[in-house]
Design a protein around this motif. Structure first.
Motif, short mmCIF file in Angstrom:
data_model
loop_
_atom_site.label_atom_id
_atom_site.label_comp_id
_atom_site.label_asym_id
_atom_site.label_seq_id
_atom_site.Cartn_x
_atom_site.Cartn_y
_atom_site.Cartn_z
N TRP A 33 32.91 16.58 -91.57
CA TRP A 33 31.67 16.09 -92.16
C TRP A 33 31.82 16.12 -93.67
O TRP A 33 31.10 16.82 -94.37
CB TRP A 33 30.52 17.01 -91.67
CG TRP A 33 29.14 16.44 -91.73
CD1 TRP A 33 28.10 16.88 -92.53
CD2 TRP A 33 28.59 15.38 -90.94
NE1 TRP A 33 26.97 16.15 -92.27
CE2 TRP A 33 27.24 15.22 -91.29
CE3 TRP A 33 29.12 14.53 -89.95
CZ2 TRP A 33 26.40 14.27 -90.71
CZ3 TRP A 33 28.28 13.60 -89.37
CH2 TRP A 33 26.94 13.46 -89.74
N GLU A 37 31.65 19.60 -95.15
CA GLU A 37 32.63 20.46 -94.48
C GLU A 37 33.82 19.59 -94.11
O GLU A 37 33.65 18.57 -93.46
CB GLU A 37 32.08 21.08 -93.18
CG GLU A 37 30.86 21.95 -93.33
CD GLU A 37 29.55 21.24 -93.11
OE1 GLU A 37 28.56 21.60 -93.77
OE2 GLU A 37 29.49 20.29 -92.31
N TRP A 71 31.76 20.49 -83.29
CA TRP A 71 30.30 20.37 -83.32
C TRP A 71 29.68 20.55 -81.94
O TRP A 71 28.69 21.26 -81.78
CB TRP A 71 29.94 18.99 -83.90
CG TRP A 71 28.49 18.65 -83.89
CD1 TRP A 71 27.86 17.77 -83.04
CD2 TRP A 71 27.47 19.18 -84.75
NE1 TRP A 71 26.52 17.71 -83.34
CE2 TRP A 71 26.26 18.57 -84.38
CE3 TRP A 71 27.48 20.11 -85.80
CZ2 TRP A 71 25.05 18.85 -85.02
CZ3 TRP A 71 26.27 20.39 -86.43
CH2 TRP A 71 25.07 19.77 -86.05
N SER A 89 26.01 21.90 -92.06
CA SER A 89 25.06 20.84 -92.45
C SER A 89 24.00 20.62 -91.39
O SER A 89 23.64 19.49 -91.07
CB SER A 89 25.79 19.52 -92.73
OG SER A 89 26.71 19.69 -93.77
N THR A 91 20.56 20.24 -89.87
CA THR A 91 19.19 19.93 -90.26
C THR A 91 18.22 20.84 -89.52
O THR A 91 18.36 21.06 -88.31
CB THR A 91 18.87 18.46 -89.91
OG1 THR A 91 19.77 17.64 -90.64
CG2 THR A 91 17.43 18.10 -90.25
N ARG A 96 15.29 22.65 -82.63
CA ARG A 96 16.32 23.68 -82.84
C ARG A 96 15.69 25.03 -83.17
O ARG A 96 16.22 26.08 -82.82
CB ARG A 96 17.29 23.24 -83.94
CG ARG A 96 18.18 22.07 -83.51
CD ARG A 96 18.97 21.53 -84.68
NE ARG A 96 19.86 20.43 -84.27
CZ ARG A 96 20.42 19.57 -85.09
NH1 ARG A 96 20.20 19.67 -86.40
NH2 ARG A 96 21.22 18.62 -84.65
N GLN A 135 27.59 10.75 -84.87
CA GLN A 135 28.11 11.96 -84.22
C GLN A 135 27.13 12.42 -83.15
O GLN A 135 25.91 12.41 -83.37
CB GLN A 135 28.36 13.08 -85.23
CG GLN A 135 29.03 14.28 -84.57
CD GLN A 135 29.41 15.38 -85.53
OE1 GLN A 135 28.73 15.61 -86.53
NE2 GLN A 135 30.50 16.08 -85.23
N ALA A 137 24.62 14.15 -80.78
CA ALA A 137 23.55 15.13 -80.97
C ALA A 137 23.31 15.52 -82.43
O ALA A 137 23.09 16.68 -82.75
CB ALA A 137 23.82 16.39 -80.13
N THR A 139 21.07 14.41 -86.09
CA THR A 139 19.76 13.85 -86.42
C THR A 139 19.82 12.33 -86.62
O THR A 139 18.83 11.65 -86.38
CB THR A 139 19.18 14.55 -87.67
OG1 THR A 139 20.21 14.69 -88.65
CG2 THR A 139 18.65 15.92 -87.32
N ASP A 177 24.28 11.47 -92.28
CA ASP A 177 23.65 12.03 -93.48
C ASP A 177 24.19 11.31 -94.73
O ASP A 177 25.38 11.00 -94.80
CB ASP A 177 23.95 13.53 -93.59
CG ASP A 177 23.37 14.34 -92.42
OD1 ASP A 177 22.62 13.77 -91.59
OD2 ASP A 177 23.69 15.55 -92.32
N GLU A 205 15.38 15.33 -94.75
CA GLU A 205 15.80 16.41 -93.87
C GLU A 205 16.34 17.54 -94.74
O GLU A 205 16.83 17.29 -95.83
CB GLU A 205 16.93 15.94 -92.94
CG GLU A 205 16.55 14.79 -92.04
CD GLU A 205 17.70 14.40 -91.10
OE1 GLU A 205 18.71 15.12 -91.01
OE2 GLU A 205 17.56 13.35 -90.45
N TYR A 207 18.91 21.02 -94.74
CA TYR A 207 19.90 21.85 -94.06
C TYR A 207 19.50 23.32 -94.15
O TYR A 207 18.99 23.77 -95.18
CB TYR A 207 21.26 21.74 -94.75
CG TYR A 207 21.99 20.42 -94.66
CD1 TYR A 207 21.58 19.39 -93.82
CD2 TYR A 207 23.14 20.22 -95.43
CE1 TYR A 207 22.30 18.20 -93.76
CE2 TYR A 207 23.84 19.03 -95.38
CZ TYR A 207 23.42 18.02 -94.54
OH TYR A 207 24.13 16.86 -94.49
#
Ligand code: ARG
Length: 245
Positions: A33, A37, A71, A89, A91, A96, A135, A137, A139, A177, A205, A207
């Motif tokens: 990401w 990351e 992930w 990262s 959100t 969650r 990616q 699952a 946001t 993102d 959003e 993090y």
């Protein structure tokens, strides 16, 4: 025999109880990401969040080791205690929050929709009839699903694979993102110049670092660190390093 045993025992005790015992935590990050990351040339986690956590740990006097974890399933590992923190990262969402605790917000993003260079659309509605990748699952996927505009979603293990498919013409758009979109558009050698950010969503959003429910002690340290890095200006330096100004 006994002498050896006693000696061994003593050195064991000494080695295990150093004078300045520092609390150590392990954080999991999906290092696909960028620039939040990613991995360096030695396959070690690097990027905005590893740097941020390193500075945070120093500021509050703890140690945090960052591990690269896929992930898909990354939240499960914090639930089962394989690591203490998810720093990926993530959100902060109501869904969650039902299952995990979050630190205070430490970074703001919106969703960005990538198209091949030269192609343009203006809004989520325009995704109607298009194949949209992201990616699994994340946001970005949730936003397109919720908009319910008649797009066909394709979920990938990592966003790089979605972008690869976009450039090969197998899908029409990618959502992720905005700092990640910007990185693929401007910085990543093999994709720069081939893509454009067609539009961004309005909704902001934030993090947060994820911990198992009830780990108040750890949350307090993380929140204190987030505050200290803002105050000291270190956060700004890390942002400049990884995101440009
Ligand atoms: N912010 C998005 C979410 O929470 C995507 C995070 C993906 N992070 C990653 N390191 N792959 O769903």
């Amino acid at each position: 025999m006994l002498r050896h045993f006693v000696f061994g025992l003593l050195s064991f005790v000494f080695l295990c109880a150093p004078a300045h015992a520092v609390e150590k935590y392990v954080a999991a990050a999906d290092c696909y990401w960028p620039p939040m990351e990613l991995t360096d040339s030695n396959k070690q986690p690097t990027g905005y969040s590893p740097d941020f956590l390193k500075a945070l740990a120093k500021a509050v006097g703890i140690e945090i080791e960052v591990r690269n974890v896929a992930w898909d399933g990354i939240f499960g590992g914090v639930a089962t205690g394989q690591y203490d923190i998810v720093s990926s990262s993530v959100t902060i969402t109501e869904e969650r929050k039902k299952q995990f605790d979050f630190s205070d917000p430490y970074f703001e993003v919106v969703q960005a929709v990538l198209l091949p260079a030269g192609k343009h659309i203006n809004s989520l509605k325009d995704l109607k009839g298009m194949k949209v990748g992201g990616q699994i699952a994340t946001t970005g996927i949730f936003v397109v699903r919720k908009a319910d505009v008649g797009a066909e979603l394709k979920e990938y293990d990592d966003v790089g694979l979605a972008i690869e498919d976009l450039l090969k013409g197998r899908i029409d758009a990618v959502i992720c993102d905005d700092p990640v979109a910007l990185y693929y558009v401007n910085k990543k050698a093999d994709t720069a110049g081939k893509l454009n950010i067609s539009f961004k969503t309005q909704e902001k959003e934030y993090y947060g670092f994820v911990v198992k429910k009830g780990r108040k002690d750890l949350l307090e340290k993380l929140n204190k660190g987030i505050r200290l890095l803002k105050e000291s200006g270190e956060e700004r330096k890390i942002a400049e390093k990884w995101l440009g100004n």
